[in-house]
Design an enzyme around this catalytic site. Structure first.
Site, PDB file in Angstrom:
ATOM      1  N   GLY A 625     -34.847  38.732 -49.597  1.00  0.00           N
ATOM      2  CA  GLY A 625     -34.776  37.751 -48.515  1.00  0.00           C
ATOM      3  C   GLY A 625     -34.922  38.405 -47.170  1.00  0.00           C
ATOM      4  O   GLY A 625     -35.064  39.622 -47.046  1.00  0.00           O
ATOM      5  N   GLN A 626     -34.917  37.549 -46.182  1.00  0.00           N
ATOM      6  CA  GLN A 626     -35.096  38.010 -44.807  1.00  0.00           C
ATOM      7  C   GLN A 626     -34.285  37.079 -43.933  1.00  0.00           C
ATOM      8  O   GLN A 626     -34.553  35.878 -43.911  1.00  0.00           O
ATOM      9  CB  GLN A 626     -36.579  37.928 -44.452  1.00  0.00           C
ATOM     10  CG  GLN A 626     -36.879  37.929 -42.971  1.00  0.00           C
ATOM     11  CD  GLN A 626     -37.350  39.292 -42.498  1.00  0.00           C
ATOM     12  OE1 GLN A 626     -38.284  39.865 -43.056  1.00  0.00           O
ATOM     13  NE2 GLN A 626     -36.691  39.806 -41.497  1.00  0.00           N
ATOM     14  N   GLY A 627     -33.281  37.624 -43.279  1.00  0.00           N
ATOM     15  CA  GLY A 627     -32.487  36.781 -42.389  1.00  0.00           C
ATOM     16  C   GLY A 627     -32.759  37.167 -40.956  1.00  0.00           C
ATOM     17  O   GLY A 627     -33.595  38.031 -40.694  1.00  0.00           O
ATOM     18  N   GLY A 628     -32.061  36.535 -40.035  1.00  0.00           N
ATOM     19  CA  GLY A 628     -32.257  36.847 -38.630  1.00  0.00           C
ATOM     20  C   GLY A 628     -31.896  38.293 -38.331  1.00  0.00           C
ATOM     21  O   GLY A 628     -32.438  38.920 -37.433  1.00  0.00           O
ATOM     22  N   GLY A 630     -32.088  40.927 -40.504  1.00  0.00           N
ATOM     23  CA  GLY A 630     -32.972  41.919 -41.101  1.00  0.00           C
ATOM     24  C   GLY A 630     -33.312  41.549 -42.533  1.00  0.00           C
ATOM     25  O   GLY A 630     -33.020  40.443 -42.980  1.00  0.00           O
ATOM     26  N   LYS A 631     -33.908  42.475 -43.240  1.00  0.00           N
ATOM     27  CA  LYS A 631     -34.313  42.194 -44.622  1.00  0.00           C
ATOM     28  C   LYS A 631     -33.130  42.386 -45.566  1.00  0.00           C
ATOM     29  O   LYS A 631     -32.226  43.165 -45.301  1.00  0.00           O
ATOM     30  CB  LYS A 631     -35.438  43.137 -45.018  1.00  0.00           C
ATOM     31  CG  LYS A 631     -36.693  42.915 -44.206  1.00  0.00           C
ATOM     32  CD  LYS A 631     -37.859  43.674 -44.794  1.00  0.00           C
ATOM     33  CE  LYS A 631     -39.109  43.349 -44.026  1.00  0.00           C
ATOM     34  NZ  LYS A 631     -39.061  43.940 -42.658  1.00  0.00           N
ATOM     35  N   VAL A 632     -33.158  41.675 -46.676  1.00  0.00           N
ATOM     36  CA  VAL A 632     -32.110  41.793 -47.679  1.00  0.00           C
ATOM     37  C   VAL A 632     -32.735  42.314 -48.972  1.00  0.00           C
ATOM     38  O   VAL A 632     -33.747  41.794 -49.435  1.00  0.00           O
ATOM     39  CB  VAL A 632     -31.454  40.424 -47.946  1.00  0.00           C
ATOM     40  CG1 VAL A 632     -30.290  40.581 -48.901  1.00  0.00           C
ATOM     41  CG2 VAL A 632     -30.993  39.791 -46.638  1.00  0.00           C
ATOM     42  N   LYS A 646     -28.134  44.343 -46.796  1.00  0.00           N
ATOM     43  CA  LYS A 646     -28.766  43.780 -45.603  1.00  0.00           C
ATOM     44  C   LYS A 646     -29.024  44.907 -44.641  1.00  0.00           C
ATOM     45  O   LYS A 646     -28.086  45.538 -44.174  1.00  0.00           O
ATOM     46  CB  LYS A 646     -27.792  42.809 -44.924  1.00  0.00           C
ATOM     47  CG  LYS A 646     -28.042  41.387 -45.230  1.00  0.00           C
ATOM     48  CD  LYS A 646     -27.211  40.560 -44.287  1.00  0.00           C
ATOM     49  CE  LYS A 646     -27.431  39.099 -44.572  1.00  0.00           C
ATOM     50  NZ  LYS A 646     -26.682  38.270 -43.653  1.00  0.00           N
ATOM     51  N   ASP A 742     -24.532  28.817 -38.618  1.00  0.00           N
ATOM     52  CA  ASP A 742     -25.829  28.688 -39.298  1.00  0.00           C
ATOM     53  C   ASP A 742     -25.622  28.230 -40.736  1.00  0.00           C
ATOM     54  O   ASP A 742     -26.173  28.804 -41.664  1.00  0.00           O
ATOM     55  CB  ASP A 742     -26.585  30.015 -39.229  1.00  0.00           C
ATOM     56  CG  ASP A 742     -28.075  29.828 -39.503  1.00  0.00           C
ATOM     57  OD1 ASP A 742     -28.549  28.671 -39.481  1.00  0.00           O
ATOM     58  OD2 ASP A 742     -28.777  30.824 -39.763  1.00  0.00           O
TER      59      ASP A 742
END
Ligand SMILES: *[C@@H]1O[C@H](CO)[C@@H](O)[C@H](O)[C@H]1NC(C)=O
Ligand SMILES: *[C@@H]1O[C@H](CO)[C@@H](O)[C@H](O)[C@H]1NC(C)=O
Ligand SMILES: *[C@@H]1O[C@H](CO)[C@@H](O)[C@H](O)[C@H]1NC(C)=O
Ligand SMILES: *[C@@H]1O[C@H](CO)[C@@H](O)[C@H](O)[C@H]1NC(C)=O
Ligand SMILES: *[C@@H]1O[C@H](CO)[C@@H](O)[C@H](O)[C@H]1NC(C)=O
Length: 946
Positions: A625-628, A630-632, A646, A742
Site C-alpha cells: 500500500g501507499q499512504g500519505g 509513505g509506502k507500506v 511503513k 482520516d
C-alpha cells in the site's frame, strides 16, 4: 474478443432500428408553423437558425429546438424547449410562439430583441421558465402572464420594460423566482404579490417603483431574498418586516426611505442587510441580529445614538458599514471578538460620524480593516494607536479574485492557442484538456467577501453538475455592484478524454439553462451569461434525442474499448517496470541525517538491515500500500512473524525528537480495535513504523467485492461497533486525546477473525490543544487533512477540528456498510444519496442486497444512526460514546445477539489492554493501510524506482 463482437453488433443494429422508428415521427404541424413564424420575426446575423427550414424541427437538428423523444397522444412530436441563449438575435418575439402549446422553457436570454413581450405567451399553460433577460424589450408587462400557473421562473431583468407590475401576477401560484430588476418599471408594488406562497426570490431593484413598501410581504412564507435597491419609495420600512419567517437577504439600498429601522432580530436566518443610502433616522435597534449575519450596511443615513453592543456577537460578520451617519459615543473595541474562520476578513467602516472617544484597547487583528476617518476621535491629536485608523482609504470590499494557475508542466505539449490547457487541479499530472468556458453571475449573493465561501461554492456547483471537484476551475471573479461575475472552466474527466463528448456538453448546458441547481441562500440566484462553444467544441451540434441514442452508444463503445486498451497497456507497463526494478539494490537515505539512532523503551527498535531483509530490500513485490506518510511493505521478520512496515518518504520525515515523541505516544495506545504498533526503525536517516499484519485486508476490499465472500448484516454491525470502540478509545482514553482525521473504509482493517481494527491513527494527528481563550491555535487549523467523501463539511468550512469530524467520517463508513456504495462515485455523494432515498421512503431499495436477510428494524436504526452522524451541523451529531451505545443496543435486538455480544465482550473491556500482553499475543502482524485514492482507479499503483 470474439465473444464481444456479437453483442456489440446486436446493439448497433437494434439502435439503428430504434433510430428508424423515431424517424417516422413528425412534429405537430401547428408547432412547425409557429417556429417558422418566430423565425420570420427574428434577425439572425450569424445564421444560427439557418437550419430552421429543412426537414422537421424535432428530427432534423433545428438549432435550439428540443422535443420529447416520444410522440404525444395525438401522434405527433412536440417542442418542449426553445433555447436561443446568446445568439446575437435581434428583431421581436412573434405572438405565434404561443402556438407551441406544450412548451416548458422559452429562453431568449442575452440577445438584442426589441418590441414588447407578446401577451399571447400567457396562454402557454405548460410554461415553466420564461427567460427574456438581457434584451432590449420594451412596453409593459402583459396582465396575461399572470395566467401562467405553472410558471416557476420569470426573468425579464435588464430590458427596457416600463409600466406597472400587473396585479394579476398574484396568481402565479407556482412562481419561485421573479426577476424584474434593471428595467424602468414604475408605480406601486402590488401588495397582492404576497399571495404567491411559493416565492423565494423577488428582485425588483433598479427600476422606477414608487409608493410604499407593502407590509403584507412579511407573510410570504418562504421568501429568502428581497432585493429592492435603487427605487423611489417613500415612507417607512414596515415594522412587520421584522417578522419574515425565512428571509436571508434584505436589500433596500437607495430607496428614499424615512423613519426608523425596525427590529429585525427575530428573523432567524438573516445573513445580509443593506439599508444604506436612505434617510433612515433614530438609533440602530439594539437586539442581536441572527448569528448568520455576514453583512450589515446602514451607511449614508441619518442614524444617531451609539453602536449596539450586540454587534460584537456576530461570528460570521464580514462587513459592517455605518459610515456617514450621526452616530455618537465611543468606538467599539471588540466587534471582532467572536470572528470565526467563516468571515476570515472583516471591514468595519465608521467614517464620517461623531465618535468622540475610545474606551479600552483598540487593537483589531490584522485581518480586520477599521476606518474611523472623519470622526472627532481622529481630530483630537490622538495617539498613533488611533490615528492609524484615521486615513481615508476606500474600496477593498470584495477584492476581485484570480485563482493562481501554478503549473510546472512543459508549455509546448499543451498549446493554449488551441483551446487546450492543463487541468489546474488534476489528480493526474499535466493532463492537457479543453475546458467548457462559462460566464456565470451570482445575482444577489448573501456575503461580502467570497474567499471563505469559494470552496463550499465549488462543492455545491460540482455536486449539482455531477462532476468531480477537480473538474471545476473558477478562473476569475469580480464584483459588479451587488452582483458577482465569474468565469468558470469545466474540464473533462482526466484520463478519459481531452474533451467532453457531445452528450456531456448537452447535459451540462441543460443543467445551467434549466436551473436544475438546488437553491442556496448564500449564493442566491444565478444567471448564465454565456456558454460559448469554442475550439474543439465549436462544431458541436446539438442533436435531438433521437440522434443522442445511437451516438451515445457509439461513444460508449469507443470509450470502453479505449479503457480496455489503456488497462492492458497499463498492465504491460507494470509488468515490464516491475521486472526492471526487481534487482535494483536498495539504498538507505544515509545522507539525510546524522547516524544518531535513539532507542525507546518498550518498543522494538529494528535496524535498517532487519527491515531490508524482511522486505526483500523494499522490493516492489512486497509493497502492499501507499499512504500519505509513505509506502507500506509486507515484511517477514527473522522469527517468521509477518509485519507491515511503513517507510516514511522524504517529505514525511520528521525531526528526531518529534519522531520519537510520536512513537512514545503511539506505543501507549493499545486497544483491541486498533492496529498495534510493534516497533520502529530509526536508523540511517530512515523512519519506519512496524505494525501487526492484518490478513483480511481492508473493509473497502470487502465492500467492493474484491473478496470471495460477502459480509452479512451481523458481521457489518460488529465491524461498525468495533471501529466505533477503537475510535472512542482514541477520543477518550488516549492522553493526549487523538483525533483520527482520516477515518475511511480503507483504514479499517480486518484480522483473521474479521475483527475491525482502525489503522493509520497517530502521526501528526494529535487533537489540537486549546489555548487560554479556548480557541484552536492557528497552526493546527490551517491544513485540512482527510479524504474527499469522508471529510466533515464543517471542518472544511471552518478548519476547526473536533471529535465530531471523526463521527462524520465514521458515519460515512456506516453508510458504505449499509449500501455497499463508495462515498463518492460518479460525482454522487453517498450522504446525499442516502438522505434522499431515506426521505423518499425508499431506503430499503438501496440497502446492499449482498448482505442477505436482516431484521428490518435493526437496519432502520442503523440507517438513522448513520445519517445522524452525517449531519452538517456538528452539534447535532452524536458523540462517539453515543454511537457505541446505540450500536450495542441495535446488536441486542439481533436474533443472535447473545452469541455476538459474548464473543465481543470476551476480549473488550472498555479499557486499554496491558501493553506487554498485547505484544506477546500478536501472531500475524501487519497493516495493509492502502490510501483510498490508489484504490479508486483499481489500477495497480505505479511506483517510480528510487
Ligand atoms: C444533424 O446534423 C448533423 C451534423 O450537421 C448531420 O450530419 C445529420 O445528418 C443531421 N441529421 C439530420 C436528420 O438532418
Ligand atoms: C416531454 O419532456 C419533458 C421533459 O423531459 C417532460 O417533462 C414532459 O412530461 C414530456 N411530455 C410528454 C408528453 O412526454
Ligand atoms: C442595473 O442598473 C444599475 C443602475 O443603473 C447598474 O449599475 C447595473 O450595472 C445594472 N445592471 C446590473 C446587472 O445590475
Ligand atoms: C444559520 O443558517 C443555517 C442555514 O444555512 C441555519 O440552519 C442556522 O440555524 C442558522 N443559524 C442561526 C444562528 O440562525
Ligand atoms: C462572544 O464573545 C463573548 C466574550 O468572549 C462571549 O461572552 C460570547 O458568548 C461569545 N459569543 C459567541 C456566539 O461565541
Amino acid at each position: 474478443m470474439l465473444k464481444l463482437r456479437v453483442p456489440i453488433s446486436a446493439l448497433v443494429l437494434s439502435c439503428c432500428y430504434f433510430a428508424y422508428l423515431v424517424e417516422a415521427r413528425v412534429t405537430a404541424p401547428s408547432e412547425v408553423n409557429a417556429l417558422i413564424a418566430v423565425k420570420s420575426k427574428l434577425v439572425d446575423p450569424m445564421k444560427h437558425l439557418a437550419n430552421w427550414e429543412k426537414g422537421d424541427p424535432c428530427t432534423s437538428n433545428w438549432t435550439g429546438v428540443l422535443c420529447n423523444g416520444t410522440v404525444g397522444t395525438d401522434g405527433y412530436l412536440h417542442v418542449y424547449e426553445i433555447q436561443l441563449l446568446n445568439m446575437n438575435l435581434s428583431g421581436s418575439i412573434a405572438p405565434a410562439v404561443a402556438q407551441l402549446s406544450r412548451l416548458q422553457i422559452l429562453d431568449f436570454m442575452w440577445n438584442e430583441l426589441t418590441g414588447s413581450i407578446p401577451k399571447e405567451i400567457g396562454s402557454i399553460a405548460s410554461l415553466r421558465l420564461l427567460l427574456l433577460n438581457g434584451n432590449k424589450l420594451s412596453g409593459s408587462l402583459p396582465d396575461e402572464l399572470g395566467y401562467l400557473s405553472k410558471l416557476n421562473r420569470l426573468q425579464v431583468d435588464e430590458n427596457q420594460i416600463s409600466g406597472p407590475i400587473p396585479k394579476s401576477f398574484a396568481s402565479l401560484s407556482s412562481a419561485k423566482h421573479l426577476h424584474l430588476n434593471n428595467n424602468t418599471i414604475s408605480g406601486q408594488i402590488p401588495a397582492e404579490l404576497s399571495n404567491i406562497a411559493t416565492l423565494l426570490h423577488l428582485l425588483l431593484d433598479n427600476n422606477k417603483l414608487a409608493g410604499y413598501l407593502p407590509q403584507e410581504f412579511s407573510l410570504l412564507p418562504v421568501l429568502r431574498i428581497l432585493q429592492l435597491d435603487n427605487n423611489n419609495f417613500n415612507g417607512e420600512i414596515p415594522a412587520s418586516y421584522g417578522e419574515f419567517p425565512n428571509l436571508a437577504k434584505l436589500s433596500i439600498r437607495n430607496c428614499s426611505l424615512e423613519g426608523s429601522i425596525p427590529d429585525l432580530s427575530q428573523i432567524p436566518n438573516l445573513r445580509f442587510l443593506d439599508l444604506s443610502h436612505n434617510q433612515l433616522s433614530g438609533p440602530i435597534p439594539s437586539n442581536k441580529l441572527s448569528a448568520n449575519m455576514t453583512t450589515v450596511d446602514l451607511s449614508n443615513n441619518l442614524l444617531d445614538g451609539s453602536i449596539p453592543a450586540s454587534f460584537s456577537d456576530l461570528p460570521s460578520l464580514q462587513r459592517l458599514s455605518l459610515e456617514n451617519n450621526s452616530l455618537t459615543g465611543s468606538v467599539p473595541v471588540n466587534i471582532w471578538q467572536n470572528m470565526t474562520f467563516i468571515s476570515r476578513k472583516m471591514l468595519i467602516d465608521l467614517q464620517k460620524n461623531s465618535f468622540s472617544n475610545v474606551v479600552g484597547d483598540l487593537n483589531p487583528p490584522e485581518n480586520v480593516t477599521l476606518r474611523l476617518g472623519g470622526n472627532p476621535v481622529c481630530s483630537k491629536g490622538n495617539t498613533t494607536n488611533i490615528s492609524r485608523f484615521c486615513g481615508n482609504e476606500s474600496g477593498d470590499d470584495g477584492t476581485p479574485g484570480n485563482s493562481a494557475n501554478s503549473t510546472s508542466c512543459p508549455p509546448q505539449s499543451c498549446p493554449t492557442d488551441n483551446f487546450f490547457e492543463y487541468v489546474p487541479s488534476s489528480p493526474v499530472e499535466c493532463f492537457c484538456a479543453s475546458p467548457l468556458r462559462i460566464g456565470y453571475r451570482l445575482k444577489s449573493p448573501s456575503f461580502s467577501y467570497f474567499p471563505p465561501y469559494e470552496y463550499p461554492f465549488e462543492v455545491y456547483l460540482t455536486r449539482s453538475l455531477n462532476l468531480e471537484l477537480y473538474q471545476l476551475h473558477i478562473d476569475s471573479y469580480a464584483w459588479e455592484g451587488p452582483r458577482m461575475r465569474m468565469y468558470l472552466k469545466l474540464f473533462p474527466e482526466v484520463n478519459v478524454s481531452r474533451t467532453f463528448n457531445e452528450i456531456e456538453v448537452q447535459r451540462i448546458k441543460g443543467i445551467f439553462t434549466s436551473w436544475d441547481f438546488p437553491g442556496d441562500d448564500l449564493y442566491g440566484p444565478y444567471e448564465l451569461l454565456n456558454f460559448t462553444l469554442l475550439g474543439p467544441y465549436k462544431t458541436m451540434i446539438f442533436p435531438n434525442q433521437k440522434v443522442n441514442i445511437s451516438k451515445g452508444i457509439l461513444v460508449a463503445i469507443v470509450l470502453s474499448s479505449i479503457a480496455c486498451v489503456t488497462a492492458i497497456s497499463a498492465m504491460i507497463t507494470f509488468l515490464v517496470t516491475r521486472r526492471k526494478t526487481r534487482y535494483q539494490p536498495s539504498l538507505s537515505r544515509k545522507n539525510l541525517s546524522s547516524k544518531v539512532s535513539m532507542k525507546l523503551e518498550g518498543m522494538k527498535a529494528f535496524t535498517f538491515r532487519e527491515m531490508a531483509v524482511a522486505t526483500d530490500n523494499f522490493n516492489r513485490s512486497t509493497q502492499v500500500g501507499q499512504g500519505g506518510y509513505g509506502k507500506v511493505y509486507k515484511g517477514n521478520l527473522y522469527d517468521n512473524t509477518v509485519v507491515a512496515v511503513k517507510r516514511a518518504e522524504e517529505g514525511s520525515l520528521q525531526g528526531q525528537k518529534e519522531f520519537l515523541t510520536e512513537i512514545k505516544m503511539l506505543s501507549r495506545l493499545h486497544h483491541r480495535n486498533l492496529v498495534s504498533l510493534v516497533g520502529y526503525c530509526n536508523e540511517e536517516g530512515e523512519q519506519m513504523l512496524v505494525y501487526e499484519f492484518m490478513p483480511n485486508g481492508t473493509l473497502r476490499d470487502w465492500l467492493s467485492g474484491k473478496t470471495k465472500e460477502y459480509l452479512n448484516f451481523s458481521m457489518r454491525l460488529r465491524i461498525a461497533l468495533g471501529s466505533a470502540k477503537g475510535i472512542l478509545y482514541l477520543h477518550t482514553e488516549a492522553h493526549p486525546p487523538v483525533f483520527h482525521r482520516d477515518i475511511k473504509a480503507s483504514n479499517i482493517l480486518l484480522d483473521s477473525k474479521l475483527t475491525a481494527k482502525v489503522a493509520d491513527f497517530g502521526l501528526s494527528r494529535l487533537a489540537p490543544v486549546l489555548d487560554d481563550e479556548g480557541t484552536v491555535p492557528h497552526h493546527v487549523s490551517t491544513i485540512v487533512k482527510g479524504t474527499p467523501g469522508y471529510l466533515d463539511p464543517e471542518y472544511f468550512l471552518t478548519h476547526k477540528l473536533t471529535d465530531k469530524s471523526d463521527v462524520y467520517s465514521l458515519g460515512v463508513v456506516f453508510l458504505e456498510l449499509l449500501t455497499g456504495m463508495q462515498p463518492i462515485s460518479h460525482g454522487k455523494n453517498i450522504v446525499r444519496e442516502v438522505n434522499m432515498a431515506h426521505r423518499a421512503g425508499m431506503m430499503f431499495s438501496i440497502i446492499d442486497s449482498r448482505m442477505g436477510s436482516y431484521p428490518s428494524e435493526c437496519v432502520e436504526r442503523f440507517v438513522a444512526l448513520a445519517l445522524l452522524c452525517c449531519y452538517d451541523n456538528p452539534e447535532k451529531r452524536p458523540s462517539m460514546l453515543d454511537v457505541v451505545r446505540e450500536l450495542e443496543s441495535i446488536l441486542k435486538m439481533m436474533p443472535d445477539a447473545d452469541a455476538i455480544l459474548s464473543e465481543m465482550a470476551s476480549v473488550y473491556s472498555g479499557k486499554s489492554l496491558p501493553s506487554s500482553s498485547s505484544h506477546a499475543s500478536m501472531d500475524p502482524y501487519i497493516s495493509s493501510s492502502v490510501s483510498g485514492s490508489d484504490l479508486i482507479s483499481g489500477v495497480v499503483p505505479t511506483v517510480t524506482p528510487r
